[in-house]
Every structure is written in C-alpha cells, then in structure tokens.
Write a protein that holds these residues in place. Structure first.
Motif, PDB file in Angstrom:
ATOM      1  N   MET A  37       0.847  -1.296  -0.191  1.00 58.98           N
ATOM      2  CA  MET A  37       0.052  -0.093   0.095  1.00 58.98           C
ATOM      3  C   MET A  37       0.977   1.300  -0.076  1.00 58.98           C
ATOM      4  N   LEU A  38       0.845   2.152  -1.102  1.00 64.24           N
ATOM      5  CA  LEU A  38       1.444   3.438  -1.002  1.00 64.24           C
ATOM      6  C   LEU A  38       1.041   4.251   0.014  1.00 64.24           C
ATOM      7  N   LYS A  39       2.058   5.089   0.510  1.00 57.98           N
ATOM      8  CA  LYS A  39       1.887   6.020   1.504  1.00 57.98           C
ATOM      9  C   LYS A  39       1.229   7.332   1.099  1.00 57.98           C
ATOM     10  N   PRO A  40       0.221   8.054   1.593  1.00 61.19           N
ATOM     11  CA  PRO A  40      -0.258   9.266   1.303  1.00 61.19           C
ATOM     12  C   PRO A  40       0.339  10.326   1.295  1.00 61.19           C
ATOM     13  N   PHE A  41       1.699  10.656   2.036  1.00 64.77           N
ATOM     14  CA  PHE A  41       2.341  11.930   1.964  1.00 64.77           C
ATOM     15  C   PHE A  41       3.420  11.330   2.760  1.00 64.77           C
ATOM     16  N   PHE A  42       4.604  12.323   2.332  1.00 65.40           N
ATOM     17  CA  PHE A  42       5.831  12.256   3.295  1.00 65.40           C
ATOM     18  C   PHE A  42       6.060  12.900   4.352  1.00 65.40           C
ATOM     19  N   LYS A  43       5.532  14.192   4.328  1.00 63.02           N
ATOM     20  CA  LYS A  43       5.510  14.947   5.406  1.00 63.02           C
ATOM     21  C   LYS A  43       4.037  15.560   5.686  1.00 63.02           C
ATOM     22  N   ASN A  90      -6.207   5.142  -3.146  1.00 62.52           N
ATOM     23  CA  ASN A  90      -6.680   4.458  -4.365  1.00 62.52           C
ATOM     24  C   ASN A  90      -5.775   3.149  -4.413  1.00 62.52           C
ATOM     25  N   GLU A  91      -6.321   2.141  -4.192  1.00 61.25           N
ATOM     26  CA  GLU A  91      -5.646   0.657  -4.075  1.00 61.25           C
ATOM     27  C   GLU A  91      -4.851   0.468  -5.455  1.00 61.25           C
ATOM     28  N   ARG A  92      -5.354   0.975  -6.614  1.00 66.00           N
ATOM     29  CA  ARG A  92      -4.816   0.700  -7.821  1.00 66.00           C
ATOM     30  C   ARG A  92      -3.562   1.580  -8.368  1.00 66.00           C
ATOM     31  N   LEU A  93      -3.554   2.669  -7.644  1.00 66.27           N
ATOM     32  CA  LEU A  93      -2.325   3.473  -7.840  1.00 66.27           C
ATOM     33  C   LEU A  93      -1.088   2.743  -7.566  1.00 66.27           C
ATOM     34  N   PRO A 106      10.828  23.494   0.129  1.00 62.35           N
ATOM     35  CA  PRO A 106      11.580  22.393   0.779  1.00 62.35           C
ATOM     36  C   PRO A 106      11.347  21.126  -0.133  1.00 62.35           C
ATOM     37  N   TYR A 107      12.237  20.173  -0.239  1.00 66.28           N
ATOM     38  CA  TYR A 107      12.126  19.147  -0.781  1.00 66.28           C
ATOM     39  C   TYR A 107      12.529  17.779  -0.538  1.00 66.28           C
ATOM     40  N   GLN A 108      12.212  16.546  -0.868  1.00 70.99           N
ATOM     41  CA  GLN A 108      13.033  15.307  -0.461  1.00 70.99           C
ATOM     42  C   GLN A 108      13.093  14.488  -1.721  1.00 70.99           C
ATOM     43  N   THR A 109      14.072  14.047  -2.157  1.00 70.48           N
ATOM     44  CA  THR A 109      14.060  13.006  -3.146  1.00 70.48           C
ATOM     45  C   THR A 109      13.890  11.496  -2.649  1.00 70.48           C
ATOM     46  N   VAL A 110      13.129  10.591  -3.176  1.00 68.16           N
ATOM     47  CA  VAL A 110      13.090   9.221  -2.797  1.00 68.16           C
ATOM     48  C   VAL A 110      13.174   8.397  -4.010  1.00 68.16           C
ATOM     49  N   VAL A 111      14.097   7.582  -3.688  1.00 58.43           N
ATOM     50  CA  VAL A 111      14.710   6.384  -4.706  1.00 58.43           C
ATOM     51  C   VAL A 111      13.421   5.509  -4.799  1.00 58.43           C
ATOM     52  N   LYS A 112      12.974   5.352  -6.007  1.00 58.93           N
ATOM     53  CA  LYS A 112      11.836   4.350  -6.342  1.00 58.93           C
ATOM     54  C   LYS A 112      10.409   5.045  -5.535  1.00 58.93           C
ATOM     55  N   GLY A 113      10.562   6.116  -5.673  1.00 59.97           N
ATOM     56  CA  GLY A 113       9.352   6.865  -5.004  1.00 59.97           C
ATOM     57  C   GLY A 113       8.063   6.493  -5.516  1.00 59.97           C
ATOM     58  N   ASP A 114       7.956   6.316  -6.883  1.00 64.08           N
ATOM     59  CA  ASP A 114       6.954   5.851  -7.599  1.00 64.08           C
ATOM     60  C   ASP A 114       6.278   4.542  -7.086  1.00 64.08           C
ATOM     61  N   GLY A 115       6.971   4.028  -6.541  1.00 62.74           N
ATOM     62  CA  GLY A 115       6.324   2.529  -5.853  1.00 62.74           C
ATOM     63  C   GLY A 115       6.128   2.842  -4.126  1.00 62.74           C
ATOM     64  N   ALA A 130       3.423   8.382  -7.489  1.00 57.45           N
ATOM     65  CA  ALA A 130       3.086   7.301  -8.689  1.00 57.45           C
ATOM     66  C   ALA A 130       1.941   8.021  -9.530  1.00 57.45           C
ATOM     67  N   ALA A 131       1.095   8.952  -9.069  1.00 64.99           N
ATOM     68  CA  ALA A 131       0.232   9.771  -9.605  1.00 64.99           C
ATOM     69  C   ALA A 131       0.936  10.275 -10.782  1.00 64.99           C
ATOM     70  N   ALA A 132       1.999  11.173 -10.578  1.00 64.17           N
ATOM     71  CA  ALA A 132       2.985  11.994 -11.505  1.00 64.17           C
ATOM     72  C   ALA A 132       3.422  10.971 -12.432  1.00 64.17           C
ATOM     73  N   SER A 133       3.809   9.781 -11.933  1.00 59.36           N
ATOM     74  CA  SER A 133       4.568   8.941 -12.967  1.00 59.36           C
ATOM     75  C   SER A 133       3.505   8.747 -13.955  1.00 59.36           C
TER      76      SER A 133
END
Length: 212
Positions: A1-7, A40-43, A128-137, A143-146
């Motif tokens: 299950m993907l997370k809804p937010f980082f911050k 959204n479980e399909r995302l 402010p930003y955060q990079t996330v390796v394999k963040g689209d998963g 994931a939506a942006a991808s």
C-alpha cells in the motif's frame, strides 16, 4: 500500500518524469497534489501497470487531485543542458503551473535542484523537497505523477509516429530498441532525435555524462 504523504500537515506535491532514457522526443514530467486523506489501491508505479490501467488511472487522478500539471523539455533543450538537468527542468515547469502552491515537494529518484516559487526573488521562497529512490512505488502523489508523465508522453510520441513512422515510435515511444536503432542507421536521424545521445548503441555509455 502506497503512503499518502511524506510530510504530514502540509500541501505536498509529488513529481516524476518520463522519457529520460529515450533516444528521441521531449522529456515529460508531472507534479500532482492529492488530498491528504486520498486512497486508491490501484495506484502504483506506472511501469507496473498496463497501458489500459494507466489511462484509466489518469482520468481518476485528474478528477481527484487538488492540482496537477505536466511540464515538457524538448530534445533540442536536452542537447543543450543534458538529460539530468532537462528532467529536473521539466519537473520545475510542471510545478510552475500548479494553481495550488506546494509547501513541500517529493521527487522520484535521487537528484533534484531547489525549486523557487515563480517570479520570486527571495531566498526563503525555495520550497523544501525530499528525493525518494523508487518513490513511484512508495508514495501516491509520485505514482500519480509517473502515470500522468508517462501517458502524456506516450500520446506525444504516438503523434510523432504519424509523422515519422519508420522509427516505430508508436510502439517503442522513442526508447532504444533494436528496430529503432536499425531505422536510425537506415534513414538517419529526425529533428526529434537527441543528438548528444548514443543513438546507434556503438559506444560503452548508453547516456551522455550527467551532472549539474
């Protein structure tokens, strides 16, 4: 299950790009701000989805997102500034178009450049930003942006394929397939090819050296 937010507790935009490893065409990026309680479980990462699933999810993302936008950097610009900078510039251009301004940005991958609010001259205006390796998963907004970046770029490459059918872009979307490279050998390059890339696959490095 993907997370809804980082911050938690801020307006957060997820960013991702599509077409970075292609031999031809623009690089596309998307920025998406989802509701904080969005589910959204399909995302998922666009690479894990079928084409039909991606386009169905695009409709849902555009309907449900608080804000979304797509940024584009052309092949000509890529050759001038390199693909790493171009990918980040495409993300910045997507962020520029958001009518809801993000307070935090999460980016797929491990490289990004600070993003400043449009038309702002104050140092404090960097978001402010955060990079996330394999963040689209890992995160819903990335994931939506991808998915948006991938589907809009696919639409663009299908359009170019009608103009240049010999390169099989409707199928390969500009990626370095054997058929694509054989067509380059036979017909030469188009105005949409990235001239700084290893178009024929005859050198050791697949992509040009990338740095800031």
């Amino acid at each position: 299950m993907l997370k809804p937010f980082f911050k938690e507790g801020v307006v957060e935009a997820g960013c991702d790009e599509a077409g970075r490893g292609c031999l031809a065409g623009s690089v596309y990026a998307a920025a998406v701000i989802l509701p904080p309680d969005y589910s959204n479980e399909r995302l998922n990462d666009s690479k894990q989805l079928t084409e039909r699933q991606r386009y169905k999810l695009r409709e849902e993302i555009e309907r449900d997102a608080l804000a979304w936008a797509v940024g584009i950097v052309t092949a000509e610009e890529i050759d001038k500034i390199n693909i790493l900078r171009a990918s980040i510039l495409a993300m910045h251009r997507a962020l520029d178009q958001l009518y809801l301004r993000p307070q935090h940005i999460i980016v797929d991958g491990n490289r990004f450049l600070p993003y400043k609010e449009p038309q702002s001259t104050e140092k404090s205006s960097f978001v402010p930003y955060q990079t996330v390796v394999k963040g689209d998963g890992k995160y819903l907004s990335i994931a939506a942006a991808s998915i948006l970046a991938k589907t809009y770029r696919d639409d663009y490459m299908k359009g170019l394929a009608a103009e240049y059918p010999q390169y099989d872009w409707a199928s390969n979307k500009g990626y370095p397939t054997a058929r694509h490279r054989e067509a380059i050998k036979k017909y030469g390059i188009s105005p949409y090819h990235r001239k700084t890339f290893n178009l024929l696959g005859d050198t050791q490095l697949e992509l040009p050296f990338e740095d800031f």
